[in-house]
Design a protein around this motif. Sequence first.
Motif, PDB file in Angstrom:
ATOM      1  N   GLU A  10      24.655  16.498  23.660  1.00 23.45           N
ATOM      2  CA  GLU A  10      24.439  15.092  23.300  1.00 23.45           C
ATOM      3  C   GLU A  10      24.129  14.972  21.807  1.00 23.45           C
ATOM      4  O   GLU A  10      24.619  14.085  21.132  1.00 23.45           O
ATOM      5  CB  GLU A  10      23.301  14.486  24.122  1.00 23.45           C
ATOM      6  CG  GLU A  10      23.599  14.347  25.597  1.00 23.45           C
ATOM      7  CD  GLU A  10      24.777  13.419  25.878  1.00 23.45           C
ATOM      8  OE1 GLU A  10      24.925  12.407  25.171  1.00 23.45           O
ATOM      9  OE2 GLU A  10      25.564  13.723  26.797  1.00 23.45           O
TER      10      GLU A  10
ATOM     11  N   LYS B 116      27.042  15.341  19.430  1.00 25.19           N
ATOM     12  CA  LYS B 116      27.976  14.212  19.350  1.00 25.19           C
ATOM     13  C   LYS B 116      27.721  13.332  18.138  1.00 25.19           C
ATOM     14  O   LYS B 116      28.534  12.485  17.798  1.00 25.19           O
ATOM     15  CB  LYS B 116      27.853  13.333  20.607  1.00 25.19           C
ATOM     16  CG  LYS B 116      28.530  13.929  21.812  1.00 25.19           C
ATOM     17  CD  LYS B 116      28.381  12.992  22.989  1.00 25.19           C
ATOM     18  CE  LYS B 116      28.813  13.665  24.267  1.00 25.19           C
ATOM     19  NZ  LYS B 116      28.309  12.926  25.432  1.00 25.19           N
ATOM     20  N   ILE B 117      26.601  13.538  17.522  1.00 27.24           N
ATOM     21  CA  ILE B 117      26.221  12.660  16.413  1.00 27.24           C
ATOM     22  C   ILE B 117      27.291  12.631  15.323  1.00 27.24           C
ATOM     23  O   ILE B 117      27.491  11.624  14.655  1.00 27.24           O
ATOM     24  CB  ILE B 117      24.845  13.085  15.849  1.00 27.24           C
ATOM     25  CG1 ILE B 117      24.224  11.962  15.050  1.00 27.24           C
ATOM     26  CG2 ILE B 117      24.943  14.344  15.000  1.00 27.24           C
ATOM     27  CD1 ILE B 117      22.789  12.204  14.678  1.00 27.24           C
TER      28      ILE B 117
ATOM     29  N   LYS C 111      25.349   6.777  16.272  1.00 26.10           N
ATOM     30  CA  LYS C 111      24.678   8.034  15.955  1.00 26.10           C
ATOM     31  C   LYS C 111      23.272   8.048  16.548  1.00 26.10           C
ATOM     32  O   LYS C 111      22.817   9.044  17.100  1.00 26.10           O
ATOM     33  CB  LYS C 111      24.623   8.238  14.440  1.00 26.10           C
ATOM     34  CG  LYS C 111      25.966   8.634  13.810  1.00 26.10           C
ATOM     35  CD  LYS C 111      25.837   8.741  12.300  1.00 26.10           C
ATOM     36  CE  LYS C 111      27.159   9.109  11.632  1.00 26.10           C
ATOM     37  NZ  LYS C 111      27.526  10.521  11.820  1.00 26.10           N
TER      38      LYS C 111
ATOM     39  N   CYS D  66      23.211   8.796  20.161  1.00 31.21           N
ATOM     40  CA  CYS D  66      23.330  10.229  20.455  1.00 31.21           C
ATOM     41  C   CYS D  66      21.951  10.878  20.463  1.00 31.21           C
ATOM     42  O   CYS D  66      21.646  11.711  21.326  1.00 31.21           O
ATOM     43  CB  CYS D  66      24.210  10.927  19.417  1.00 31.21           C
ATOM     44  SG  CYS D  66      25.897  10.332  19.391  1.00 31.21           S
TER      45      CYS D  66
ATOM     46  N   CYS E 161      20.020  12.505  23.683  1.00 26.06           N
ATOM     47  CA  CYS E 161      19.508  13.865  23.649  1.00 26.06           C
ATOM     48  C   CYS E 161      18.058  13.856  24.131  1.00 26.06           C
ATOM     49  O   CYS E 161      17.667  14.669  24.972  1.00 26.06           O
ATOM     50  CB  CYS E 161      19.621  14.400  22.229  1.00 26.06           C
ATOM     51  SG  CYS E 161      18.765  15.924  21.958  1.00 26.06           S
TER      52      CYS E 161
ATOM     53  N   ASN F 134      34.565  10.097  22.253  1.00 27.23           N
ATOM     54  CA  ASN F 134      33.993   9.731  20.978  1.00 27.23           C
ATOM     55  C   ASN F 134      34.788   8.761  20.129  1.00 27.23           C
ATOM     56  O   ASN F 134      34.290   7.742  19.753  1.00 27.23           O
ATOM     57  CB  ASN F 134      33.619  10.967  20.188  1.00 27.23           C
ATOM     58  CG  ASN F 134      34.840  11.753  19.786  1.00 27.23           C
ATOM     59  OD1 ASN F 134      35.663  11.217  19.072  1.00 27.23           O
ATOM     60  ND2 ASN F 134      34.974  12.959  20.255  1.00 27.23           N
TER      61      ASN F 134
END
Lengths: 647, 210
Positions: A291, A294-295, A304, A307, A311, A634
Amino acid sequence: MESTTENRVETIPTTSTEDKIKDIEQDATKDITLQSKEIKRSSSPFEYQKVAQFDPLSNNKDKQSEEIGTNSKEIINEKQENGIKQDQTNEKENTKFEFTRSLETNLLSSQRDGDSSYDSINEKQITASTVESVVRQHKLSRKPSPQQDAQFDFGKFLQQMSNPSAQNIARYVKNFEKEFERKAWTVNEQIRIIHDFLDFIALKMRNCELWRNSSDVEFENAKEGMEKLVMNRLYKLTFSPAIHGSVTTDDRERDEILHQKIQIFRWVKEEHLDIPTAPHNEQFLDFAKKELLKINYFKAPRDKLICILNCCKVIFGLIRHVDGEEGADKFLPILIFVVLSANPEHLVSNVQYISRFRNPEKLQSEAGYYLSSLMGAISFIENMDASSLSITQEDFDKNIEVTMKELERERPKIPENTREISYDNVLHPSRSAQNLRSPILNPAQARALFENGRNFAQRTIQKPLNIVGKIFAEISNEANETLNTRQVNSNLEVNSSSQSSSRSISPQRPPSINEQPVRHRRLSDSDLLQDQGSRERSDSVSSRSSRASNDFSDVQAEVARVSEAEFQASLAKLISMFPDMDSEVCESVLQANEWRMTSSIDQLLEMSNPNIGRSDFYRENSFELNNISDNDNNPRDEEKNELFAVS
Amino acid sequence: MSNTSRQSTLSSESPARAGGEGTNQQPNLKPVQVKLVLLGEAAVGKSSLVLRFVNNEFQENKEPTIGAAFLTQKCRLEDKVIKFEIWDTAGQERFHSLAPMYYRNAQAAVVVYDVTKAASLDKAKSWVKELQRQANPNIVIALAGNKIDLVQPIEESEDESTESGRQVPTEEAKAYANEFGLLFFETSAKKGDGVRDVFTEIGMNDLIKI
């Protein structure tokens, strides 16, 4: 108590089948436009599949599609063709960037005035006003929960922007963008300018016919959409690692130092931070790590940030799973551990970018707390030494030494002279003298590094060795992300200029390009454009899209295969995370949650933990996670956004 | 789900004191947001204290919550509605230096210690010192001695020092709190004793601006 029902659509018999078909038609058109884009852009069927699968709207529709079965399939097929054709047309016609026009043509294809080619293709497509009504129906047809309404819908915002009455707004945005690009602002100026503009445009939007009567919630969606739109488009000027040229912040240096420091500390285990270990730690941690990673897939500060929140949410899942008491005492060490094991690129830049450009109102409360926690985790790691960990100085030294040796071995052998190419060399030739020829950290430097994590006086002695490779990667990423004429042009410029500047120092290609096959492939994609020359660009693009349409059935088959494999993999993971659960239960939960791991885990956690009253925090808010996991695909929103950046 | 049905408004005694608020007497006052940071050694029960508070109070539309490190709770006091935003901190010594990121701009702090651990009061004192030096100058600080359920409740007539397990006498902590201008409470997160008072009194404090 509401649980993870947000996405269950089947409970609403309020709309007729016709309406549903309309909805699907609607979604299908949109999906297809996205899909054909995706095919063109990426040869990976997996990404494509994700786009198709995880679109939040289509997600909500999946069940309905099933109900309606073949009907919708036909429609989809039909629309697939349309979508692709339409794309070709678009590409041919719109060789120059035009904001409002592309808005109209590419987003949900509202009818354009006096354009015969569109008329023929868009016969079945929906005009702006019907888009509106369909959307309204769409909304109604969902479960009417407040949470649902609160869900962010970027697609909807883009639709609104495509409405003629929003033309003024679109023009403001476009002009603002132009103005913004005209000058190199300092970061503080950027922050002020962007926030000022967003405040200004929010007022204008409120007065715009389109939003004058919308509810606060709806308007909030539009504001969020605007922030995302603007930031997506200014990303390359505001996100430190994406900026070409000089920057007024030390983000990139901090990124690099943090990244290297984490590498040196990669031996750190749970026990060094006193994190209790349990059998399924690993899966949860792995999940949290993913997670967080994915930022870098997203451009907008909002995404962002999500994400990061995701997390954190997974981390709480772990805490709940392992033992009862949650709180910062348990949370922060795990967050630090997740950061250590994920070692995301550009973490400092990401966090700074969020805190600079996210709507400050949204950085209060919960999001603010977790962003602060991540900043805390970063600061902890930047300053980390033996005394920060549960370890003896002796073991600590030994681990560092071993890791340094490993790192040295792992590093590719690089001819001496390429080492001299560093970011600083390229950009600040005058500073190159400070750039000692020691891009590889030796243990002594490493020691200095972690003892003075934030002392940037040191930063010049440990410039990363593959920084030129990074420049290339950035360029190729950019090129890959956009077919925008203007941008391609600028890329070509930068590309050639950075190539020539590196050539002037060393004739060799930077080695790191070979280490990144994916990017390399993308680079050659942009090379393709480059070769064709800018005047032929539109042709090349459309030829690529027609190629894409030929490949379509292959791609579909591939997608089916990949999805099955993915499902099995997800299932296996779930079963291993929840050994007490029946594997069939896991399977059906996974299916019920439309294959989304996040929500499945949510639900399984709940099932395995029925007695903990607190789990209702988790349950109630699983929508947030669902919402986010919809973003698994994404580049989806980026994609949409680019749809109208393109052309 | 524990006790959510128990509707409670904090100190509902006298609705009379509405004068200070002007005409604002309608039930839906705009809530005053109060950022409250929780400090204290690890394992003194900071998180439990808040969970007890939050789970005991009634709240319509509980807001999204990622996890118990950050919780919110609305309370209706006599003439105002306060929305506490409660920031938990990690109490381990190794994270001490991160605390300023959390208490920045906090209007209130609850510094928790464990009445069965003398060392935890020392730690609490160091937090108080730091807050008074570095935090928002108007911060309202409450000192809370937690885990009084562990010290056997003995009849009031008996001397406190005879309570088994207690290492921090109430009087000592209270004297310290008075000296440094802190609100003082003893609490049991486990049983709920005193928990609500902590938040009520903070909310009533004049420094918490409307």
